[in-house]
Design an enzyme around this catalytic site. Structure first.
Site, PDB file in Angstrom:
ATOM      1  N   LYS A 621       0.794  -1.181  -0.178  1.00  0.00           N
ATOM      2  CA  LYS A 621       0.101   0.109  -0.091  1.00  0.00           C
ATOM      3  C   LYS A 621       0.657   1.183   0.084  1.00  0.00           C
ATOM      4  CE  LYS A 621      -3.500  -0.610  -0.390  1.00  0.00           C
ATOM      5  NZ  LYS A 621      -4.246  -0.853  -1.744  1.00  0.00           N
ATOM      6  N   THR A 622       1.944   1.247  -0.675  1.00  0.00           N
ATOM      7  CA  THR A 622       2.733   2.332  -0.792  1.00  0.00           C
ATOM      8  C   THR A 622       2.999   2.732  -2.408  1.00  0.00           C
ATOM      9  OG1 THR A 622       4.791   1.247  -0.910  1.00  0.00           O
ATOM     10  CG2 THR A 622       3.907   1.769   1.494  1.00  0.00           C
ATOM     11  N   THR A 624       3.692   0.289  -4.753  1.00  0.00           N
ATOM     12  CA  THR A 624       4.637  -0.799  -5.420  1.00  0.00           C
ATOM     13  C   THR A 624       4.142  -1.052  -6.923  1.00  0.00           C
ATOM     14  OG1 THR A 624       3.628  -2.472  -4.121  1.00  0.00           O
ATOM     15  CG2 THR A 624       5.775  -1.396  -3.396  1.00  0.00           C
ATOM     16  N   THR A 625       2.680  -1.389  -6.925  1.00  0.00           N
ATOM     17  CA  THR A 625       2.369  -1.774  -8.316  1.00  0.00           C
ATOM     18  C   THR A 625       2.430  -0.779  -9.359  1.00  0.00           C
ATOM     19  OG1 THR A 625       0.737  -3.229  -7.016  1.00  0.00           O
ATOM     20  CG2 THR A 625       0.074  -2.990  -9.365  1.00  0.00           C
ATOM     21  N   LYS A 840      -7.215  -0.324  -7.936  1.00  0.00           N
ATOM     22  CA  LYS A 840      -6.013   0.598  -7.650  1.00  0.00           C
ATOM     23  C   LYS A 840      -6.765   2.064  -7.521  1.00  0.00           C
ATOM     24  CE  LYS A 840      -3.024  -2.474  -7.091  1.00  0.00           C
ATOM     25  NZ  LYS A 840      -2.590  -3.062  -5.742  1.00  0.00           N
ATOM     26  N   GLY A 841      -6.231   3.010  -6.684  1.00  0.00           N
ATOM     27  CA  GLY A 841      -6.667   4.235  -6.610  1.00  0.00           C
ATOM     28  C   GLY A 841      -8.113   4.521  -6.135  1.00  0.00           C
TER      29      GLY A 841
END
Length: 889
Positions: A621-622, A624-625, A840-841
Site C-alpha cells: 500500500k505504498t 509498489t504496483t 487501484k486508486g
C-alpha cells in the site's frame, strides 16, 4: 580494653595444656565447617542449574560428570530477591564478547572458529586502549555472558574508568573472563600481573604436559598420564602465586634442567593454564600461558567456556559418528580390497564396538563395478558380500554417473533400478533410506530430478553432502530439509582416493598422525555432536589407512576426553541431528555461480543470469504496483512472469514458495537473450517487513539492488484497513479503524492480526535495519511514496541512475496524469492511457482526527529513528517525514 589483655593471658596460663589443645581443636574444626559451608555449600546452591543441558554439572554420583568438585569457589552472586546463578544466567544474553588485537590476528580467528563450531553467538571488538568499552547492558539485562581477551594485558592495562566498568559488570552479572598471554622477545622473563597476586615467568620451553585432575572446570577433558615430549614453541608462560584463588589446570616441566628463578628446585610441575576462582576480586577467570596452537589448549578452552557460562554455552558429552565407505566396488586394479583386507575390516569393526556401541561401517555401492579388479580383488568382493549382514549399505548410482548431468528423471530412475536389482540379487538391504550421490552431484545445489528419483526408486529419506552451504570452512557445514529428504553435513577425515600408503601420505606420515592426535580430525569430533565421515574403498586396501585412522582416533578420544562415542543408522541420525538443530531444517539457498565447486556440479542448462538484479520490496500500500508498471515500460528492464496465485508478485523469499527451490524461482524469468541487457526485476511488497526475506535474498542475490517506497505510516495503515474492507475481511468489516489500531492484547485473534498488518509494516526503521544487515547501504534506494504519486517521472529518473542503466528513458514523455483515475498512467499512441485496474486508486473517507492523533503518537519514535537511519545512509528525508518531525517538535 587494654587492661583485659593481661587478664586474658593469665587465664590462658592457668588452663591445663590438654584443655587448651582441645579448645584450639574445636575452634579449628568450627572454622573449617564454616568455610566449607560458604565456599562450597553456598556455591552449590547458586551454581547454574543443569536443567535441559545434556552433560551439564550435577551431583557427584552423576555418571556423566567425572570431574572432581573443587575445594573452593567463590559463590556466584545472586540476584536481589532471586535464586542465584540460574537467575544470573537469565540476566545475560548468551553472547560472548571477544576482544581481539586486530580482525586479522591468528589467535583471534582461532577463538572465533571454536565459538562458531559450537554454534555460540559472539561479538568481536578491537581491544580498546583508551577507547570506550562497548555497551555492556541493555536496560536491566547483560548483553554478554562471557568475556574473552586475546591478549590479557589489554584487560590488565585498561584505563581506570573502563576497567572499573567491566569488572563491575562481571561481578554484578556473574560473568567470567578468559585471557591469553603469548610471550614475545620483548616480554619480561618474570613479572607480576598488574593488580593481581600472580607472577608470570615467560619465554620458556615446556615438556610433559599434565592435566590437574582436581581442576573444577574439567568436563570434556579427561585427566590422565602426562603428555610426553616438548610442547610446541619456546615462548611459554607459567604462573606462580601463593593466593588460594588460583587453581592450576594444565601443568608442565621446563625443558631445561634449571628451574625457574624464585620457584626453587622442588617445582617439578609448573602451571601453564590457571583458573582464578574469584576469591581475590569476585571475578572468575581462566588464563592461558600461550595461544591455541597447542591442541590441549583448545580442549581446555571449550571446557572453560562451558564452566564460566554455567554450561549455557557448552557441548554435551555425546558424539555420534558414522563412517561411510564410498564406492566399495569402484576402484582401479591395485587399489581395491583383497580377502585379508575384508577380514581386517570386519575385525576392526568388532574392535571399535568395544568403545563405540554397535559401530558399523556404512558401505556405498555402484553395482556395475562389482568384480572389476584382479582375481584376488574379486575374491575380496565375494567375501565382502558373504558378510553382507555385518555392515550397513547405501546406494550410489549404478554406473557412478553424476546426476546433475541428466535432466530426465526417468533416466536417473533407470540407473537406480539397475543398482537396486544388483542389491536384491546379492542380498544387500534396500531399506536403509540413505543414499549419497557421486561427487555430491545434485544434492546441493539441488537437482530436483535426483530427489524425486531417489524417493521413487529407493524411498530415500536421508542423504549427506560436504557442499552445503560451502565446502570450506568446514565448521560452517550444516544440514537442511528439502523435498521430503533430510540432508546432513558430511565431514572429510584427511583420507582421499589417492591416500593409499602410509609412507606416501601428503607431507609425511606425521601429518596424518597430527590430524588424528589433536588435529583437525580430533577437533571435528570434539566440536560436532554428529559427524558423518567420508572415506573411500582405496583407504581400506593396501596399508588400510582407513582402519588405522579410526582406530587411532577412537583411542585418542578415549584417552583425553570423557566423550561418549556412539553411532546410529542414517535415518535415526537425521532425527537426532534435527532435534539438536531444528532451525537448520529451513535451507538458505546460495548463488551457485558464487562458488566454483557448486557451479561445476550445477546443470549446464541453468544460468545465474536468470536471477533478478532488482527487487522492489514494498511495503504494501505504498505504490509498489504503480512502480512495477513504470519499470516494465523500460526496454532494458524485464519483470517476472505472473503467478496464478499471487499475480505480478512471486513472493518467493518470504513464504512457502521458498522451499520449492531456486529452480522453481528461475522459471518465473525468461531465458536470457543476446538482444537485450536482460536486467530482470521482481516486486513482492511483503518482503519489506518479512523477518526472513532479507537474509534469504542476500544469500541468493548478494549483488542485487533493493528499492523500497515509504509513505506516511499512518496513511499506509489506514490504506491497508480500507484494502481489507474492500476484500471483505471479516475483522475489517466488523470493527472501525480506531477500534483496530487501539485493540488491546487480549482482543480476538483476527482483530489482533489485522492490527498487526496495519501497524507493524510502518515501523520503517526496524525493517530497514534488517535489510541493511545483509546489504550495503549503497545497494538500497528509499523512495518518497508521495513524490512517486505526484512526480513519477522524476522518481523514475532517480531509479535509472541508481540502477546504472545505459539507456535512459524519458518518462516525462510516456507518463500522463489521468484525471478520471486520479493517478499517473502509461501514455499510449493517440493520447490514450493504460492505467492500473479498478482495485487501484480507490477513494475512501478521510481518517478521523482521533485515529490520526493515535497514529502520530504511535509512530513518533519510529519516525525519529527513520530520520537518523536515512541520515546515516546518506539518503534524503521524504517530504512527509520532514513534516512529521516538525509537527512532533
Amino acid at each position: 580494653m587494654l587492661g583485659c589483655i593481661p587478664r586474658l593471658r593469665r587465664l590462658v596460663r592457668l588452663l591445663p595444656l590438654q584443655t587448651s589443645l582441645l579448645l584450639l581443636f574445636l575452634f579449628c574444626t568450627i572454622s573449617v565447617f564454616v568455610s566449607a559451608y560458604f565456599l562450597y555449600g553456598v556455591k552449590r546452591e547458586l551454581e547454574p542449574s543443569a536443567g535441559g543441558v545434556s552433560g551439564a554439572e550435577g551431583a557427584s554420583d552423576d555418571p556423566d560428570n567425572p570431574r572432581v568438585t573443587p575445594s573452593r569457589l567463590l559463590p556466584l552472586r545472586g540476584v536481589p530477591g532471586g535464586a542465584g546463578a540460574e537467575s544470573i544466567g537469565g540476566r545475560t544474553e548468551t553472547v560472548v564478547l571477544v576482544f581481539v588485537e586486530s580482525q586479522y590476528s591468528q589467535l583471534g580467528q582461532e577463538i572465533v572458529a571454536i565459538l562458531e563450531s559450537g554454534r555460540f553467538q559472539y561479538r568481536t571488538e578491537i581491544s580498546p586502549g583508551k577507547g570506550d568499552m562497548p555497551t555492556l547492558t541493555d536496560k536491566e539485562r547483560g548483553r554478554f555472558t562471557l568475556v574473552i581477551y586475546e591478549n590479557i594485558l589489554k584487560y590488565v592495562n585498561l584505563d581506570a574508568w573502563n576497567r572499573e566498568l567491566l569488572d563491575k559488570y562481571c561481578v554484578e552479572y556473574g560473568v567470567g573472563i578468559i585471557g591469553f598471554f603469548k610471550a614475545n622477545e620483548n616480554s619480561l622473563l618474570s613479572a607480576q600481573l598488574k593488580g593481581f597476586p600472580l607472577f608470570l615467568h615467560s619465554n620458556l620451553g615446556l615438556k610433559d604436559c599434565a592435566v590437574n585432575p582436581k581442576s573444577p572446570l574439567l568436563f570434556i577433558t579427561r585427566p590422565g598420564q602426562p603428555l610426553p615430549g616438548p610442547l610446541p614453541g619456546d615462548d611459554w608462560t607459567i604462573f606462580q602465586s601463593n593466593h588460594s584463588t588460583y587453581e592450576p589446570v594444565l601443568l608442565a616441566k621446563t625443558q631445561s634442567a634449571e628451574s625457574v628463578p624464585s620457584l626453587g628446585q622442588s617445582a617439578a610441575l609448573l602451571p601453564s593454564v590457571v583458573q582464578d576462582l574469584g576469591l581475590h576480586d569476585g571475578i572468575q577467570r581462566v588464563l592461558f600461558g600461550n595461544n591455541l596452537a597447542f591442541w590441549l589448549h583448545k580442549l581446555v578452552f571449550v571446557d572453560a567456556v562451558g564452566f564460566l557460562t554455567g554450561k549455557r554455552l557448552s557441548l554435551s558429552l555425546e558424539r555420534h559418528v558414522l563412517v561411510d565407505i564410498d564406492d566399495i566396488f569402484v576402484g582401479k586394479e591395485g587399489t581395491r580390497m583383497k580377502v585379508p583386507d575384508v577380514k581386517a575390516l570386519l575385525e576392526t569393526q568388532q574392535e571399535l564396538r568395544v568403545h563405540v556401541p554397535n559401530f558399523t561401517f556404512n558401505l556405498g555401492f555402484s553395482g556395475k563395478f562389482f568384480h572389476a579388479g584382479s582375481d584376488e580383488e574379486d575374491l575380496g568382493d565375494d567375501l565382502l558380500l558373504s558378510y553382507v549382514k555385518e555392515f550397513w549399505w547405501f546406494p550410489h548410482m549404478w554406473s557412478h554417473m553424476q546426476p546433475h548431468l541428466f535432466h530426465n528423471q526417468s533416466v536417473l530412475a533407470e540407473q537406480m533400478l539397475l543398482n537396486k536389482k544388483f542389491a536384491m540379487d546379492h542380498g544387500i538391504p534396500t531399506h536403509m533410506g540413505y543414499a549419497v550421490a557421486p561427487h555430491h552431484s545434485g544434492v546441493y545445489p539441488v537437482h530436483l530430478q535426483l530427489y524425486d528419483a531417489w524417493k521413487r526408486v529407493w524411498g530415500i529419506k536421508v542423504t549427506s553432502t560436504e557442499e552445503y552451504p560451502h565446502l570450506k570452512p568446514a565448521r560452517f557445514r550444516r544440514g537442511f530439509f528439502h523435498s521430503g529428504i533430510s540432508v546432513l553435513p558430511r565431514q572429510t577425515c584427511g583420507l582421499f582416493t589417492h591416500t593409499i600408503f602410509y609412507k606416501d601420505y601428503p607431507g609425511s606420515p606425521e601429518e596424518l598422525d597430527k590430524l588424528i592426535n589433536g588435529g583437525e580430525l580430533f577437533l571435528t569430533v570434539l566440536l560436532n555432536p554428529i559427524s558423518i565421515f567420508m572415506t573411500h574403498l582405496s583407504n581400506y586396501g593396501n596399508d588400510r589407512l582407513g582402519l588405522y585412522t579410526f582406530k587411532s582416533l577412537v583411542r585418542f578420544v578415549q584417552t583425553w576426553t570423557n566423550l561418549k562415542l556412539q553411532t546410529l543408522p542414517p535415518i535415526q541420525l537425521a532425527q537426532r541431528y534435527f532435534s539438536l538443530f531444528p532451525s537448520e531444517r529451513d535451507p538458505l539457498w546460495q548463488d551457485p555461480c558464487e562458488d566454483k565447486r557448486h557451479k561445476d556440479i550445477w546443470s549446464k542448462e541453468k544460468t545465474c543470469d536468470r536471477f533478478p538484479k532488482l527487487l522492489v520490496i514494498g511495503p504494501q500500500k505504498t505504490g509498489t504496483t504503480a512502480l512495477f508498471l513504470f519499470l516494465g515500460m523500460h526496454p532494458d528492464l524485464t519483470s517476472n512472469y505472473p503467478s496464478k496465485e499471487t499475480f505480478e508478485e512471486i513472493q518467493f523469499f518470504n513464504g512457502h514458495n521458498y522451499h520449492r527451490g531456486i529452480d522453481w524461482y528461475m522459471e518465473y524469468f525468461p531465458l536470457p537473450s543476446n538482444t537485450s541487457s536482460d536486467y530482470y526485476f521482481e516486486k513482492s511488497a511483503n518482503y519489506f517487513d518479512s523477518e526472513v526475506a532479507a537474509q534469504r535474498s542476500a544469500a541468493l542475490l548478494p549483488k542485487a539492488k533493493i528499492v523500497t517506497i515509504l509513505i506516511n505510516p499512518a496513511d499506509r495503515a489506514y490504506s491497508w484497513y480500507q484494502h481489507q474492507r474492500a476484500h471483505n475481511d471479516a475483522a475489517a468489516l466488523k470493527y472501525s479503524f480506531h477500534e483496530v489500531i487501539t485493540a488491546s492484547h487480549d482482543a480476538p485473534v483476527k482483530l489482533r492480526v489485522l492490527q498487526n498488518r496495519c501497524l507493524v509494516p510502518g515501523w520503517y526503521a526496524i525493517h530497514l535495519e534488517r535489510w541493511l544487515k545483509h546489504y550495503h547501504s549503497s545497494q538500497l534506494l528509499v523512495l518518497d511514496g508521495q513524490m512517486l504519486k505526484t512526480e513519477p517521472a522524476s522518481v523514475m529518473d532517480k531509479i535509472q541512475r541508481f540502477l546504472g542503466l545505459a539507456n535512459a528513458l524519458n518518462y516525462h514523455k510516456i507518463l500522463a496524469f489521468d484525471p478520471k483515475k486520479g493517478f499517473w498512467c502509461q501514455l499510449l499512441e493517440g493520447g490514450k492511457t493504460k492505467c492500473l485496474g479498478k482495485s487501484k486508486g480507490r477513494s475512501y473517507p478521510d481518517m478521523d482526527p482521533v485515529s490520526q492523533a493515535v497514529l502520530r503518537e504511535h509512530y513518533r519514535d519510529h519516525n525519529i529513528e527513520l530520520s537518523k537511519l536515512l541520515y546515516r545512509m546518506g539518503q534524503p528525508l521524504p517530504g512527509w517525514l520532514r513534516e512529521e518531525l516538525v509537527r512532533n517538535r
